[in-house]
Write an enzyme that holds these catalytic residues in place. Structure first.
Site, mmCIF file in Angstrom:
data_model
loop_
_atom_site.group_PDB
_atom_site.id
_atom_site.type_symbol
_atom_site.label_atom_id
_atom_site.label_comp_id
_atom_site.label_asym_id
_atom_site.label_seq_id
_atom_site.Cartn_x
_atom_site.Cartn_y
_atom_site.Cartn_z
ATOM 1 N N GLY A 286 7.897 -16.553 34.758
ATOM 2 C CA GLY A 286 9.297 -16.545 35.136
ATOM 3 C C GLY A 286 10.146 -16.401 33.893
ATOM 4 N N GLY A 287 9.899 -17.293 32.967
ATOM 5 C CA GLY A 287 10.659 -17.242 31.731
ATOM 6 C C GLY A 287 9.846 -17.796 30.589
ATOM 7 N N MET A 288 10.218 -17.419 29.378
ATOM 8 C CA MET A 288 9.563 -17.953 28.186
ATOM 9 C C MET A 288 10.654 -18.235 27.156
ATOM 10 S SD MET A 288 6.854 -18.906 26.646
ATOM 11 C CE MET A 288 7.023 -19.627 25.007
ATOM 12 N N GLU A 289 10.598 -19.458 26.623
ATOM 13 C CA GLU A 289 11.684 -19.990 25.808
ATOM 14 C C GLU A 289 11.673 -19.514 24.369
ATOM 15 O OE1 GLU A 289 9.058 -21.608 27.113
ATOM 16 O OE2 GLU A 289 8.371 -23.246 25.841
ATOM 17 N N HIS A 313 16.295 -24.074 32.508
ATOM 18 C CA HIS A 313 14.983 -24.537 32.032
ATOM 19 C C HIS A 313 14.675 -23.989 30.632
ATOM 20 C CE1 HIS A 313 10.729 -25.787 32.588
ATOM 21 N NE2 HIS A 313 10.510 -24.753 31.783
ATOM 22 N N GLU A 314 14.764 -22.688 30.485
ATOM 23 C CA GLU A 314 14.400 -22.097 29.183
ATOM 24 C C GLU A 314 15.375 -22.544 28.095
ATOM 25 O OE1 GLU A 314 11.550 -21.178 29.397
ATOM 26 O OE2 GLU A 314 11.366 -20.590 31.494
ATOM 27 N N HIS A 317 14.516 -25.921 26.717
ATOM 28 C CA HIS A 317 13.437 -25.876 25.727
ATOM 29 C C HIS A 317 13.970 -25.732 24.299
ATOM 30 C CE1 HIS A 317 9.633 -26.006 27.835
ATOM 31 N NE2 HIS A 317 9.919 -24.991 28.630
ATOM 32 N N GLU A 336 7.071 -29.574 28.727
ATOM 33 C CA GLU A 336 7.533 -29.129 30.045
ATOM 34 C C GLU A 336 8.173 -30.245 30.881
ATOM 35 O OE1 GLU A 336 7.963 -26.113 30.663
ATOM 36 O OE2 GLU A 336 6.667 -25.180 29.156
ATOM 37 N N ASP A 393 -4.389 -23.011 29.132
ATOM 38 C CA ASP A 393 -3.743 -22.547 30.363
ATOM 39 C C ASP A 393 -4.104 -23.421 31.556
ATOM 40 O OD1 ASP A 393 -2.159 -20.523 29.603
ATOM 41 O OD2 ASP A 393 -3.300 -18.919 30.588
ATOM 42 N N TYR A 401 4.809 -30.415 34.454
ATOM 43 C CA TYR A 401 6.210 -30.128 34.757
ATOM 44 C C TYR A 401 6.832 -31.233 35.607
ATOM 45 C CZ TYR A 401 5.730 -25.260 33.172
ATOM 46 O OH TYR A 401 5.543 -24.131 32.417
HETATM 47 N N1 BES Z 1 6.945 -22.252 28.517
HETATM 48 C C1 BES Z 1 6.869 -21.912 29.885
HETATM 49 C C2 BES Z 1 5.965 -20.741 30.174
HETATM 50 C C3 BES Z 1 4.522 -20.906 29.735
HETATM 51 C C4 BES Z 1 3.876 -22.126 29.799
HETATM 52 C C5 BES Z 1 3.828 -19.824 29.276
HETATM 53 C C6 BES Z 1 2.560 -22.246 29.367
HETATM 54 C C7 BES Z 1 2.504 -19.941 28.853
HETATM 55 C C8 BES Z 1 1.865 -21.160 28.893
HETATM 56 C C9 BES Z 1 8.245 -21.645 30.480
HETATM 57 O O1 BES Z 1 9.241 -22.458 29.952
HETATM 58 C C10 BES Z 1 8.178 -21.947 31.942
HETATM 59 O O2 BES Z 1 7.951 -23.076 32.272
HETATM 60 N N2 BES Z 1 8.374 -20.948 32.805
HETATM 61 C C11 BES Z 1 8.331 -21.105 34.240
HETATM 62 C C12 BES Z 1 9.691 -21.033 34.847
HETATM 63 C C13 BES Z 1 10.442 -22.313 34.845
HETATM 64 C C14 BES Z 1 11.775 -22.127 35.526
HETATM 65 C C15 BES Z 1 9.684 -23.454 35.468
HETATM 66 C C16 BES Z 1 7.557 -19.942 34.832
HETATM 67 O O3 BES Z 1 7.325 -18.969 34.138
HETATM 68 O O4 BES Z 1 7.198 -20.015 36.001
HETATM 69 ZN ZN ZN Z 2 9.003 -24.486 30.480
#
Ligand code: BES
Ligand code: ZN
Length: 612
Positions: A286-289, A313-314, A317, A336, A393, A401
């Protein structure tokens, strides 16, 4: 014997001569990271000068990584993480004397250790290398996979341990580095990084970047393609491909307000600008900070701002994660969980309590489901994980979260917001630009919150025991209760959906009774266009709900284009999972085969493992 003494003396003198080196800006933690071969506590890389050429024809990056290193104790080698890199040569010092090195055997999760022999005064190492076309961090998008369809696109994804597949580095969140980069793109493209960024294309495709604040290596990021910029506030703006730019700028017009709300809560935003880039659909998250520049999926550009909590969210971070960083991936909840809590506080400040309660309620249910799936006694439901030997992962899910987020909400409610907010603000302030462990947080919490206000709280149960503790706050959203009732009533009447947000839709769809017949599903689809919804959250929930009810064959074409167009793992997995469960693995495999070239390795690997 004599010779030996002399040699020691000689080395000590040399070391003393090197002592003008300034001490570590942030001392790395001493406990080795189970997901990195590197040992920055022994010899540390502290600054990167990166020089890379992007070649879309061969799908490679090539050039060099020049590392300024720190070796206060005179270690005889320095260790870097690499994965799938072609190392051409390595030189030492400004005069580039050839260095001796060895590349270890490749582990399929962790890659290969690169060991470079050090001379006592070595202060820079230049590693000449190229990436391979299947580098795990790199998303190479053909023109057909972009919004503009004319130029290819590249994006990187570093978290958790993928940076090593495009930069040889000490790939542990326990170490922080500064970086400069020079990136050469084909003429006509723009490159952006997690750094100070251009706002216009350069005539020759050459771009320079500086990140002067120390960050963890998983936060080094790069994107290149037909990218344009539009400002939405004094220090906020949006990057996107031209066909997406206006829509994206509208969707994220409230970014500046969010930054202000965040600052009012936990202290000033220290990174300068906060921009966001909307990537092609192949982006697996979804997003990466990434610092200064959040990377985001285009599926949040819905035209109704219904998914902007992703920005909250991002952005959060920028404090929890980027400023105070988990010391290794076993402490992932520190990144998270804090961020989910902070995200809700930003959402509440900008969009109000009811709306935020609705989002929290949905996430609480997701947490319950995740605990059921993992098992109530599973050690993977602890906040503090032990992922030694496993892919970090595996720790990405609702435990870190949501259990993490509700842990902080529970703590907040032991006193009041004034006291809790002051505590949290000082946590960020006193630990900025460092990496922290679960244990250091718990000890800080004990001294500065629990003992200070005489509180008895089951923190160990939350952190080191499985399941959802009894004192977990339970959100209660009136709006979602209504949507749930509408779902239960579906056999009698179609719902009154006036003013429903996509979140109510998602909840409604998820709660359709298992016995709902195909005729009813068809009626719903005809009336509300669920199979072709522009909102990927709704569409994903709809497919996942419809498949087990026998309504798969008719909607297969729409499902197929959804699974082909969307690369976000969160949307792919539920649909593929339901197809498999319904005995439609052949369809799933056929679709996957067609769609896989457009998926990022992160998504491709997850789906592949599921369909195996
Ligand atoms: N940092 C994460 C994405 C991530 C976590 C990438 C672990 C690789 C390994 C990012 O902040 C995140 O949590 N993205 C969520 C969206 C958010 C609104 C909960 C996502 O991508 O679903
Ligand atoms: Zn996150």
């Amino acid at each position: 014997m004599k010779f030996h003494h002399l040699a020691i003396l000689f080395v000590s003198l040399l070391l003393a001569a090197c002592q003008q080196q300034k001490p570590a800006a942030s001392a790395p933690s001493a406990a080795p990271d189970p997901h990195s071969f590197s040992r920055p506590d022994l010899a540390r890389a502290q600054h990167l000068d990166l020089n890379l050429l992007i070649d879309f024809d061969t799908k490679t990056l090539s050039g060099y990584a020049r590392w300024t290193i720190e070796n206060p104790a005179g270690a005889s080698e320095i260790i870097f993480d690499t994965d799938n890199l072609d190392i051409q040569k390595i030189t030492m010092g400004k005069d580039e004397k050839p260095a001796k090195f060895s590349l270890g055997a490749r582990d399929s999760i962790f890659g290969s250790a690169l060991r470079i022999q050090l001379e006592p005064c070595a202060d820079v190492l230049t590693i000449y290398y190229a990436t391979r076309p299947d580098a795990a961090a790199l998303g190479w998008m053909e023109p057909s996979m972009t919004a503009g369809k004319k130029l290819p696109f590249l994006f990187t994804q570093g978290q958790a341990i993928l940076t090593r597949s495009w930069i040889p580095c000490q790939d542990t969140p326990g170490n922080r580095i500064t970086y400069n980069a020079e990136i050469q793109t084909p003429v006509g493209m723009m490159a952006v990084m997690s750094a100070e960024n251009p706002q216009q294309k350069s005539p020759d495709g050459k771009y320079q970047f500086r990140m002067e604040q120390p960050v963890a290596t998983y936060l080094i990021a790069l994107a290149a393609g037909d990218i344009a910029f539009k400002s939405v506030g004094p220090r906020t703006g949006v990057y996107a491909e031209p066909p997406m730019l206006e829509k994206s700028a509208w969707e994220f017009a409230e970014m500046e307000k969010m930054v202000e709300a965040a600052e009012a809560l936990y202290g000033s935003y220290v990174w300068g600008r906060y921009d966001l880039i909307v990537l092609p659909t192949g982006f697996p998250f979804g997003g990466m900070e990434n610092p200064r520049l959040t990377f985001a999926t285009p599926t949040v550009v819905t035209g109704d701002r219904s998914l902007v909590s992703l920005v909250a969210h991002e952005l959060a971070h920028s404090w929890s994660g980027n400023l105070v960083t988990n010391s290794n991936w076993n402490d992932f909840w520190l990144n998270e969980g804090f961020t989910v809590y902070f995200e809700r506080r930003i959402m509440e400040a900008v969009y109000g309590k009811d709306y935020t309660e609705m989002l929290a309620q949905l996430e609480y249910w997701e947490l319950e489901e995740e605990v059921m799936l993992l098992g109530e006694d599973s050690p993977d439901t602890h906040l503090k994980l032990d992922l030694t030997g496993r892919n970090p992962d595996d720790g990405v899910g609702d435990i870190a979260y949501q259990k993490g987020g509700f842990f902080l909400t529970m703590l907040e409610r032991q006193t009041d917001r004034a006291k809790w907010d002051a505590f949290l603000k000082s946590w960020f302030d006193e630990h900025k630009f460092t990496s922290q462990s679960t244990e250091s947080f718990l000890s800080y919490l004990k001294t500065n919150y629990l003992e200070k206000y005489n509180l008895k709280v089951n923190t160990d149960e939350w952190v080191y025991a499985p399941g959802i503790p009894a004192n977990c706050p339970r959100p209660n959203s009136v709006k979602l209760a209504a949507a749930e009732k509408a779902a239960a009533d579906i056999a009698r009447q179609l719902p009154d959906t006036k003013n429903w947000t996509p979140h109510e839709w998602v909840h409604f769809v998820r709660n359709l009774p298992a016995a709902t017949d195909v005729a009813t599903l068809k009626k719903l689809d005809a009336q509300f266009g669920l199979s072709s919804s522009a909102n990927a959250e709704i569409r994903c929930a709809w497919y996942a709900s419809a498949i087990p009810k026998g309504y798969a064959a008719e909607i297969m074409p729409g499902m197929e284009s959804f699974l082909t167009e969307v690369g976000r793992r969160r949307f792919l997995m539920p649909v593929y999972t339901e197809l498999k469960k319904a005995g439609l693995s052949d369809d799933a495999r056929r679709i996957f085969q067609k769609a896989a070239p457009g998926y990022h390795a992160v998504s491709r690997n997850s789906v592949e493992a599921l369909l195996k």
